[in-house]
Design a protein around this motif. Structure first.
Motif, PDB file in Angstrom:
ATOM      1  N   ILE A 207      18.806 -11.991 -22.315  1.00 43.26           N
ATOM      2  CA  ILE A 207      19.755 -10.945 -22.696  1.00 43.26           C
ATOM      3  C   ILE A 207      20.992 -11.018 -21.810  1.00 43.26           C
ATOM      4  N   VAL A 208      20.772 -11.120 -20.513  1.00 40.80           N
ATOM      5  CA  VAL A 208      21.882 -11.209 -19.554  1.00 40.80           C
ATOM      6  C   VAL A 208      22.723 -12.453 -19.836  1.00 40.80           C
ATOM      7  N   TYR A 209      22.068 -13.573 -20.097  1.00 43.22           N
ATOM      8  CA  TYR A 209      22.771 -14.830 -20.345  1.00 43.22           C
ATOM      9  C   TYR A 209      23.695 -14.723 -21.553  1.00 43.22           C
ATOM     10  N   TYR A 210      23.213 -14.114 -22.637  1.00 39.19           N
ATOM     11  CA  TYR A 210      24.027 -13.995 -23.847  1.00 39.19           C
ATOM     12  C   TYR A 210      25.220 -13.075 -23.611  1.00 39.19           C
ATOM     13  N   PHE A 211      25.004 -11.970 -22.900  1.00 40.21           N
ATOM     14  CA  PHE A 211      26.115 -11.060 -22.641  1.00 40.21           C
ATOM     15  C   PHE A 211      27.133 -11.682 -21.683  1.00 40.21           C
ATOM     16  N   LYS A 212      26.663 -12.429 -20.706  1.00 34.33           N
ATOM     17  CA  LYS A 212      27.590 -13.101 -19.794  1.00 34.33           C
ATOM     18  C   LYS A 212      28.419 -14.141 -20.548  1.00 34.33           C
ATOM     19  N   TYR A 213      27.781 -14.801 -21.516  1.00 41.18           N
ATOM     20  CA  TYR A 213      28.514 -15.776 -22.325  1.00 41.18           C
ATOM     21  C   TYR A 213      29.582 -15.071 -23.153  1.00 41.18           C
ATOM     22  N   ALA A 214      29.233 -13.929 -23.771  1.00 44.06           N
ATOM     23  CA  ALA A 214      30.204 -13.161 -24.544  1.00 44.06           C
ATOM     24  C   ALA A 214      31.348 -12.691 -23.648  1.00 44.06           C
ATOM     25  N   ASN A 215      31.011 -12.257 -22.428  1.00 46.71           N
ATOM     26  CA  ASN A 215      32.034 -11.770 -21.514  1.00 46.71           C
ATOM     27  C   ASN A 215      32.991 -12.889 -21.113  1.00 46.71           C
ATOM     28  N   LYS A 216      32.473 -14.105 -21.001  1.00 47.86           N
ATOM     29  CA  LYS A 216      33.329 -15.237 -20.669  1.00 47.86           C
ATOM     30  C   LYS A 216      34.335 -15.499 -21.791  1.00 47.86           C
ATOM     31  N   LEU A 217      33.879 -15.396 -23.048  1.00 49.61           N
ATOM     32  CA  LEU A 217      34.796 -15.562 -24.170  1.00 49.61           C
ATOM     33  C   LEU A 217      35.888 -14.500 -24.143  1.00 49.61           C
ATOM     34  N   ILE A 218      35.479 -13.271 -23.825  1.00 55.32           N
ATOM     35  CA  ILE A 218      36.432 -12.155 -23.769  1.00 55.32           C
ATOM     36  C   ILE A 218      37.479 -12.380 -22.686  1.00 55.32           C
ATOM     37  N   LYS A 219      37.032 -12.763 -21.500  1.00 54.62           N
ATOM     38  CA  LYS A 219      37.955 -12.969 -20.381  1.00 54.62           C
ATOM     39  C   LYS A 219      38.874 -14.157 -20.632  1.00 54.62           C
ATOM     40  N   ASN A 220      38.345 -15.214 -21.241  1.00 55.99           N
ATOM     41  CA  ASN A 220      39.154 -16.401 -21.497  1.00 55.99           C
ATOM     42  C   ASN A 220      40.319 -16.101 -22.429  1.00 55.99           C
ATOM     43  N   ASP A 243      21.544  -4.351 -13.134  1.00 60.91           N
ATOM     44  CA  ASP A 243      22.185  -4.859 -11.918  1.00 60.91           C
ATOM     45  C   ASP A 243      22.791  -6.237 -12.150  1.00 60.91           C
ATOM     46  N   LYS A 244      22.078  -7.080 -12.910  1.00 65.58           N
ATOM     47  CA  LYS A 244      22.580  -8.429 -13.161  1.00 65.58           C
ATOM     48  C   LYS A 244      23.842  -8.407 -14.025  1.00 65.58           C
ATOM     49  N   LEU A 245      23.872  -7.502 -14.990  1.00 67.06           N
ATOM     50  CA  LEU A 245      25.062  -7.375 -15.819  1.00 67.06           C
ATOM     51  C   LEU A 245      26.249  -6.879 -15.007  1.00 67.06           C
ATOM     52  N   GLU A 246      25.991  -5.871 -14.164  1.00 66.17           N
ATOM     53  CA  GLU A 246      27.084  -5.300 -13.398  1.00 66.17           C
ATOM     54  C   GLU A 246      27.600  -6.274 -12.342  1.00 66.17           C
ATOM     55  N   GLU A 247      26.719  -7.146 -11.845  1.00 63.04           N
ATOM     56  CA  GLU A 247      27.178  -8.202 -10.934  1.00 63.04           C
ATOM     57  C   GLU A 247      28.152  -9.141 -11.634  1.00 63.04           C
ATOM     58  N   ALA A 248      27.992  -9.278 -12.951  1.00 61.94           N
ATOM     59  CA  ALA A 248      28.878 -10.145 -13.741  1.00 61.94           C
ATOM     60  C   ALA A 248      30.102  -9.390 -14.254  1.00 61.94           C
ATOM     61  N   GLY A 249      30.283  -8.142 -13.809  1.00 61.29           N
ATOM     62  CA  GLY A 249      31.441  -7.365 -14.226  1.00 61.29           C
ATOM     63  C   GLY A 249      31.284  -6.673 -15.561  1.00 61.29           C
ATOM     64  N   ILE A 250      30.043  -6.531 -16.040  1.00 56.45           N
ATOM     65  CA  ILE A 250      29.758  -5.864 -17.312  1.00 56.45           C
ATOM     66  C   ILE A 250      29.107  -4.519 -17.019  1.00 56.45           C
ATOM     67  N   ASP A 251      29.666  -3.445 -17.545  1.00 56.38           N
ATOM     68  CA  ASP A 251      29.073  -2.120 -17.341  1.00 56.38           C
ATOM     69  C   ASP A 251      27.896  -1.929 -18.288  1.00 56.38           C
ATOM     70  N   TYR A 252      26.837  -1.317 -17.773  1.00 62.65           N
ATOM     71  CA  TYR A 252      25.672  -0.999 -18.606  1.00 62.65           C
ATOM     72  C   TYR A 252      25.408   0.501 -18.511  1.00 62.65           C
ATOM     73  N   ILE A 253      25.382   1.175 -19.662  1.00 65.40           N
ATOM     74  CA  ILE A 253      25.139   2.614 -19.701  1.00 65.40           C
ATOM     75  C   ILE A 253      23.902   2.862 -20.551  1.00 65.40           C
ATOM     76  N   ASP A 254      22.848   3.348 -19.924  1.00 64.70           N
ATOM     77  CA  ASP A 254      21.601   3.634 -20.627  1.00 64.70           C
ATOM     78  C   ASP A 254      21.703   5.014 -21.257  1.00 64.70           C
ATOM     79  N   ILE A 255      21.639   5.079 -22.576  1.00 69.68           N
ATOM     80  CA  ILE A 255      21.779   6.357 -23.276  1.00 69.68           C
ATOM     81  C   ILE A 255      20.461   6.799 -23.904  1.00 69.68           C
TER      82      ILE A 255
END
Length: 298
Positions: A207-220, A243-255
């Motif tokens: 899950i973290v890997y896929y979101f980090k990949y998406a975030n890289k596309l966004i930043k690029n 924690d892993k997402l937030e280390e990559a600069g992605i906010d996670y909000i549990d609702i």
């Protein structure tokens, strides 16, 4: 054996039509018991006509993009109960809802990589939200070969990330049509695989890997001032990947705590629609003030 017994079928005539029947007495026409595999790319160009309307479309401010499945799309609801509509009450930014029923994380990545209109016609986003379904939803979809079109028996091949690129998954069998019973059994196999991956936490790394990949596309494309935010109906073990997402600069909000009676199958007002666990407008109305407090320039 239990799976085969559950999907034991009987051929019979029902109102003059040859049907199949499983032991739950559900009758399905023979043509509907075969699934047709298509490329997702062939279907996506038509799905774009079914996205929710753009909110605050005349605004000149940086935009907000929303990705996800039927949770974010507002499956079976009018537009007034969707996250994008209710968010427009709290934000003056143009809001684009690119979610659709059946989508998973990999489909957001497909959209970010392949949908040129996202980059050509929309205003640069300030915030990008992804509505993450519970553990039995988007987690499973990472491993399915395909996902169904809600209104037909068509299935669309989905994607995986390999060698830093997106690849279409291969079908379970190399045939254009598959008997639906094979599809159901395959789903059960995937569900058991997902349960195993959850037990050793490796699925959360995916899950973290896929979101980090998406975030890289966004930043690029848009730069570091565009923020990816995950809204998670995740509950169990969310602290593991938060924690892993937030280390990559992605906010996670549990609702998860907002669910209460804001999920359709728990609220008697919605029972006449469908007994299916989808968030109602009440949930988004509860959430948006909290988001506005956290992101003051929403």
């Amino acid at each position: 054996i239990d799976i085969l017994f559950f999907y034991l079928i009987v051929f019979k005539l029902h109102k003059g039509i040859l049907c199949v029947e499983n032991y739950t007495n559900e009758k399905v026409n023979i043509p509907s018991y075969f699934i047709k595999l298509n490329k997702f790319s062939d279907k996506y160009k038509y799905l774009q006509n079914d996205f929710r309307p753009i909110m605050n479309s005349d605004s000149r401010e940086k935009s907000i993009l929303i990705f996800g499945c039927s949770y974010a799309y507002g499956y079976i609801f009018d537009n007034e109960e969707t996250i994008s509509y209710i968010m427009s009450k709290f934000s003056k930014r143009p809001i684009y809802n690119f979610s659709f029923s059946g989508f998973g994380i990999q489909h957001m990545i497909y959209q970010l990589k392949e949908d040129k209109n996202i980059y050509k016609f929309i205003k640069k986003p300030k915030y990008i939200f992804y509505v993450l379904m519970d553990n039995s939803g988007h987690f499973d979809r990472l491993y399915y070969t395909c996902f169904p079109n809600i209104l037909s028996n068509e299935y669309y091949l989905t994607y995986k990330i390999k060698n830093d690129d997106l690849y279409q998954r291969k079908p379970l069998f190399n045939c254009y049509y598959q008997f639906a019973i094979i599809r159901h059994i395959y789903n059960k196999i995937v569900e058991r695989k997902v349960q195993f991956l959850k037990s050793n936490f490796s699925i959360y790394d995916d899950i973290v890997y896929y979101f980090k990949y998406a975030n890289k596309l966004i930043k690029n494309y848009w730069g570091n001032d565009t923020k990816l935010i995950i809204l998670g109906f995740s509950g169990n073990n969310s602290e593991y990947w938060k924690d892993k997402l937030e280390e990559a600069g992605i906010d996670y909000i549990d609702i998860e705590e907002l669910i209460g009676y804001n999920i359709m199958d728990l609220n008697s007002d919605y029972w006449k629609l469908e007994l299916d666990a989808h968030p109602t407008g009440r949930l988004w109305n509860d959430l948006l003030p909290k988001l506005k407090e956290k992101y003051s320039d929403l």
